[in-house]
Structure formats: C-alpha cells, structure tokens
Design a protein around this motif. Sequence first.
Motif, PDB file in Angstrom:
ATOM      1  N   SER A   8      50.478  51.840  38.032  1.00  0.00           N
ATOM      2  CA  SER A   8      49.392  52.781  37.745  1.00  0.00           C
ATOM      3  C   SER A   8      48.082  52.082  37.393  1.00  0.00           C
ATOM      4  CB  SER A   8      49.801  53.703  36.598  1.00  0.00           C
ATOM      5  OG  SER A   8      50.041  52.934  35.424  1.00  0.00           O
ATOM      6  N   ASP A   9      48.143  50.798  37.055  1.00  0.00           N
ATOM      7  CA  ASP A   9      46.943  50.052  36.690  1.00  0.00           C
ATOM      8  C   ASP A   9      46.622  49.032  37.775  1.00  0.00           C
ATOM      9  OD1 ASP A   9      44.794  48.897  35.395  1.00  0.00           O
ATOM     10  OD2 ASP A   9      46.032  47.777  33.965  1.00  0.00           O
ATOM     11  N   LEU A  10      46.129  49.505  38.901  1.00  0.00           N
ATOM     12  CA  LEU A  10      45.849  48.611  40.021  1.00  0.00           C
ATOM     13  C   LEU A  10      44.729  47.632  39.703  1.00  0.00           C
ATOM     14  CD1 LEU A  10      46.203  51.029  43.074  1.00  0.00           C
ATOM     15  CD2 LEU A  10      47.839  49.358  42.205  1.00  0.00           C
ATOM     16  N   THR A  11      43.765  48.036  38.911  1.00  0.00           N
ATOM     17  CA  THR A  11      42.675  47.139  38.536  1.00  0.00           C
ATOM     18  C   THR A  11      43.210  45.984  37.700  1.00  0.00           C
ATOM     19  OG1 THR A  11      41.086  48.965  38.580  1.00  0.00           O
ATOM     20  CG2 THR A  11      40.438  46.991  37.379  1.00  0.00           C
ATOM     21  N   GLY A  12      44.056  46.282  36.747  1.00  0.00           N
ATOM     22  CA  GLY A  12      44.655  45.243  35.918  1.00  0.00           C
ATOM     23  C   GLY A  12      45.540  44.310  36.725  1.00  0.00           C
ATOM     24  N   LEU A  13      46.292  44.883  37.642  1.00  0.00           N
ATOM     25  CA  LEU A  13      47.151  44.087  38.517  1.00  0.00           C
ATOM     26  C   LEU A  13      46.313  43.155  39.371  1.00  0.00           C
ATOM     27  CD1 LEU A  13      49.986  43.481  39.644  1.00  0.00           C
ATOM     28  CD2 LEU A  13      49.607  45.346  41.280  1.00  0.00           C
ATOM     29  N   TYR A  14      45.235  43.666  39.925  1.00  0.00           N
ATOM     30  CA  TYR A  14      44.337  42.856  40.751  1.00  0.00           C
ATOM     31  C   TYR A  14      43.759  41.700  39.934  1.00  0.00           C
ATOM     32  CZ  TYR A  14      40.289  41.368  43.421  1.00  0.00           C
ATOM     33  OH  TYR A  14      39.352  40.607  44.083  1.00  0.00           O
ATOM     34  N   GLU A  19      43.446  35.984  38.637  1.00  0.00           N
ATOM     35  CA  GLU A  19      43.488  34.902  37.639  1.00  0.00           C
ATOM     36  C   GLU A  19      44.561  33.879  38.019  1.00  0.00           C
ATOM     37  OE1 GLU A  19      42.456  32.501  34.675  1.00  0.00           O
ATOM     38  OE2 GLU A  19      41.353  34.298  35.248  1.00  0.00           O
ATOM     39  N   ASP A  20      45.717  34.360  38.466  1.00  0.00           N
ATOM     40  CA  ASP A  20      46.778  33.450  38.908  1.00  0.00           C
ATOM     41  C   ASP A  20      46.311  32.609  40.088  1.00  0.00           C
ATOM     42  OD1 ASP A  20      48.456  34.443  36.967  1.00  0.00           O
ATOM     43  OD2 ASP A  20      49.645  35.678  38.344  1.00  0.00           O
ATOM     44  N   GLU A  21      45.590  33.214  41.015  1.00  0.00           N
ATOM     45  CA  GLU A  21      45.070  32.480  42.169  1.00  0.00           C
ATOM     46  C   GLU A  21      44.081  31.399  41.746  1.00  0.00           C
ATOM     47  OE1 GLU A  21      43.436  35.588  44.572  1.00  0.00           O
ATOM     48  OE2 GLU A  21      45.312  35.912  45.656  1.00  0.00           O
ATOM     49  N   LYS A  22      43.229  31.722  40.783  1.00  0.00           N
ATOM     50  CA  LYS A  22      42.260  30.734  40.287  1.00  0.00           C
ATOM     51  C   LYS A  22      42.974  29.570  39.602  1.00  0.00           C
ATOM     52  CE  LYS A  22      38.473  34.013  39.679  1.00  0.00           C
ATOM     53  NZ  LYS A  22      37.630  34.728  38.711  1.00  0.00           N
TER      54      LYS A  22
END
Length: 56
Positions: A8-14, A19-22
């Motif tokens: 339900s929190d797509l913004t938080g997931l994104y 952050e993991d990618e960085k």
Amino acid sequence: MEAVYQNSDLTGLYEKIREDEKQNKDILLEFQDDYPDVLNGDNLADILKAAKAKKK
C-alpha cells in the motif's frame, strides 16, 4: 511482482529500493577501485553479498 502491487506504500517501497540501489553502486565502485578488473557480471551478486556482510 504481485508483492509490489499488494504494497500500500508504493512511494516508501520505491524510496527503499532506490536507497538500496545507491548503496549497491557505492559498494561496487569502492570494490572496483580496490580491486580493478575483478568485478564482472558473473561475480557481481557474490561481491555485493560479501561486502554487505562485511559492513554489518
């Protein structure tokens, strides 16, 4: 893929994934500087896994 749609929190997931990618990028760049010509597509996942374990 279904787990993404169920979140339900797509913004938080994104933001978490970004952050993991960085962090992964920083880890791989540092590894490449320390060990030139070692990193390749075959060992990328293993290097990330070992570097993350070492940082913990």
